[in-house]
Design a protein around this motif. Sequence first.
Motif, mmCIF file in Angstrom:
data_model
loop_
_atom_site.group_PDB
_atom_site.id
_atom_site.type_symbol
_atom_site.label_atom_id
_atom_site.label_comp_id
_atom_site.label_asym_id
_atom_site.label_seq_id
_atom_site.Cartn_x
_atom_site.Cartn_y
_atom_site.Cartn_z
ATOM 1 N N PHE A 484 0.843 -1.192 0.000
ATOM 2 C CA PHE A 484 0.000 0.000 0.000
ATOM 3 C C PHE A 484 0.885 1.253 0.000
ATOM 4 C CE2 PHE A 484 -2.620 -3.345 1.784
ATOM 5 C CZ PHE A 484 -3.817 -3.177 1.101
ATOM 6 N N LEU A 485 0.607 2.169 -0.922
ATOM 7 C CA LEU A 485 1.333 3.436 -1.012
ATOM 8 C C LEU A 485 0.338 4.594 -0.967
ATOM 9 C CD1 LEU A 485 3.896 2.781 -3.911
ATOM 10 C CD2 LEU A 485 4.305 2.626 -1.452
ATOM 11 N N ASP A 486 0.840 5.772 -0.626
ATOM 12 C CA ASP A 486 0.002 6.980 -0.651
ATOM 13 C C ASP A 486 -0.237 7.454 -2.073
ATOM 14 O OD1 ASP A 486 -0.199 7.010 2.104
ATOM 15 O OD2 ASP A 486 1.576 8.280 2.351
ATOM 16 N N GLN A 487 0.740 7.245 -2.964
ATOM 17 C CA GLN A 487 0.585 7.598 -4.369
ATOM 18 C C GLN A 487 1.539 6.771 -5.211
ATOM 19 O OE1 GLN A 487 1.420 11.780 -4.697
ATOM 20 N NE2 GLN A 487 3.636 11.525 -4.466
ATOM 21 N N LEU A 488 1.209 6.620 -6.498
ATOM 22 C CA LEU A 488 2.062 5.866 -7.417
ATOM 23 C C LEU A 488 3.024 6.821 -8.124
ATOM 24 C CD1 LEU A 488 -0.635 3.540 -9.057
ATOM 25 C CD2 LEU A 488 0.937 2.998 -7.181
ATOM 26 N N PRO A 489 4.260 6.383 -8.348
ATOM 27 C CA PRO A 489 5.205 7.249 -9.067
ATOM 28 C C PRO A 489 4.822 7.364 -10.537
ATOM 29 C CG PRO A 489 6.157 5.067 -8.731
ATOM 30 C CD PRO A 489 4.852 5.087 -7.991
ATOM 31 N N ARG A 490 4.843 8.577 -11.058
ATOM 32 C CA ARG A 490 4.467 8.818 -12.452
ATOM 33 C C ARG A 490 5.480 9.737 -13.110
ATOM 34 N NH1 ARG A 490 -0.920 7.477 -13.513
ATOM 35 N NH2 ARG A 490 -2.199 7.081 -11.673
ATOM 36 N N ASN A 491 5.560 9.624 -14.437
ATOM 37 C CA ASN A 491 6.344 10.606 -15.178
ATOM 38 C C ASN A 491 5.443 11.806 -15.473
ATOM 39 O OD1 ASN A 491 4.775 10.080 -17.440
ATOM 40 N ND2 ASN A 491 6.398 9.085 -18.596
ATOM 41 N N PRO A 492 5.979 12.893 -16.073
ATOM 42 C CA PRO A 492 5.171 14.103 -16.254
ATOM 43 C C PRO A 492 3.945 13.931 -17.138
ATOM 44 C CG PRO A 492 7.494 14.626 -16.422
ATOM 45 C CD PRO A 492 7.399 13.135 -16.394
#
Length: 514
Positions: A484-492
């Motif tokens: 579980f994460l607070d947010q997923l890593p994304r590119n711009p």
Amino acid sequence: MTGVAGHVRRWALRRPDAPSLSSGEVTRTWEELDTRTSRLACALVEAGVRAQARVVMLDRNNLEFFEILVGAAKVGAVTTAVNWRLSPREMAQIIDHSTAEVVFLGAELVAQWQTFSHQLSTVRTVVVIGGAPGFEDYETWLGRHAPRDPMALVEPDDTALQMYTSGTTGLPKGAMFSNRAVLATEGIARALRVDETSTLMVAMPVFHSAGASLGVLGLRTGAHVVVAQEASPEILLTAIARWGVTMTTLVPSVLKMLLEWPGIDGHDLSTLDTIAYAASPISPELLRRSLAAFECRFLQMYGLTETQTATTLLPEDHLDPAHPERMLSVGRAIPEVTVRVVDPSTGLDVPDGVVGEVWVKAPTNMQGYWRDERATRATLTDDGFVRTGDGASRREGYVFLRDRLKDMIVSGAENVYPIEVENVLARHPGIDEVAVIGVPSERWGETVKAIVVARPDHALSETEVIAYARGDLAAYKCPTSVEFLDQLPRNPTGKILKRVLREPYWSGRERPIA
């Protein structure tokens, strides 16, 4: 009249007082755009810029990018935009690789620029948009030059635009596009219903092909192009209402933000005719909510930086009760584009229903990668197809994406496509976002792991998520673990960076590519 500059000249003659570009409080008519870009072209010539030299913009979205693009086109130079969100080290790598001679720099990025500019070997001129002490101001620089169009001879196969890939798998590569490719947008213009009566909103970053190509589509068709500085709900909704936007392209994550914005009902969105979504997959649930909330056409676009748009899922496909499964596809090839699904080891087409690699041959395809012959040969076939690296199957001409081939999970002897698992888990009422990756397994080689962002009002457990998946999926496709994460890593551009999610699990280990 070859090239984007030729279209600006044409619209300046036909519709001199009509709006061409708007951003914030500023609007340029076609005549003003033609005049200002002629000044810019003369300034570039004085700075020593010649045909096929590179110029770079490093700034947030702004209408100046399109002025730079047209002004550079008037001398036959090549424009590229650099992702302003990168670290100084990454910015330096790209600008140095581009061999840019002139850099147009946003005022808020001057401090970062000063940390790495000494490393750049080719940059001779720096112009600051918005001004900064010790630098040439963009407006002053333009004003010092006559509005004299150099009318440089530009060939269809000359490079006009250089777009750097998003770098999800490593160092970005500079995809080169000819004048012919940049302007080969007739098919997508028809699908989007764009003409000189349209108002387009560029909400995607202009350093991304979806943002730059939508703006160029407006310049070619004579549409009014509204440039949103950033994709915040308030900025986008205000721009739509103020300018009467008829068409825009959004990534699914931005669509989600708009739907959840408390003030959405206070904006007049009645002028919207078409929303295209692109750049990353959309969950069936988000698509259903979007169709219900916006009273306009929805159209999906699929392509890569290297191909621009290759397929579209048309509005009628979104609403066809006889074929609901088509909503899970990216549609069919647009006119003049050939899409194949092949066995990547043989280059032979696979039968319908069998997963292979998507290959695209389009008039908008790149010429190759700047200063990277090896990567060009690995990506472009001898007969002009781009190997996309995307896994997909076909059915009645419709392309059903599975995943990037490198993202496919092989658990034991079975192939697992993360997007299939993600679509099932996305239906869980407590899951806000989910990404599925393969993690090492001594027994199976790799097994399925779900990375979940839970909704704030739900307390989820690993056991609950796995049990939910088992209700719809074969056992080998189901997650064996959940994080579980607070947010997923994304590119711009909104793409989830699965490489980043996998790194902690595969560090020091070799992961075979599916």
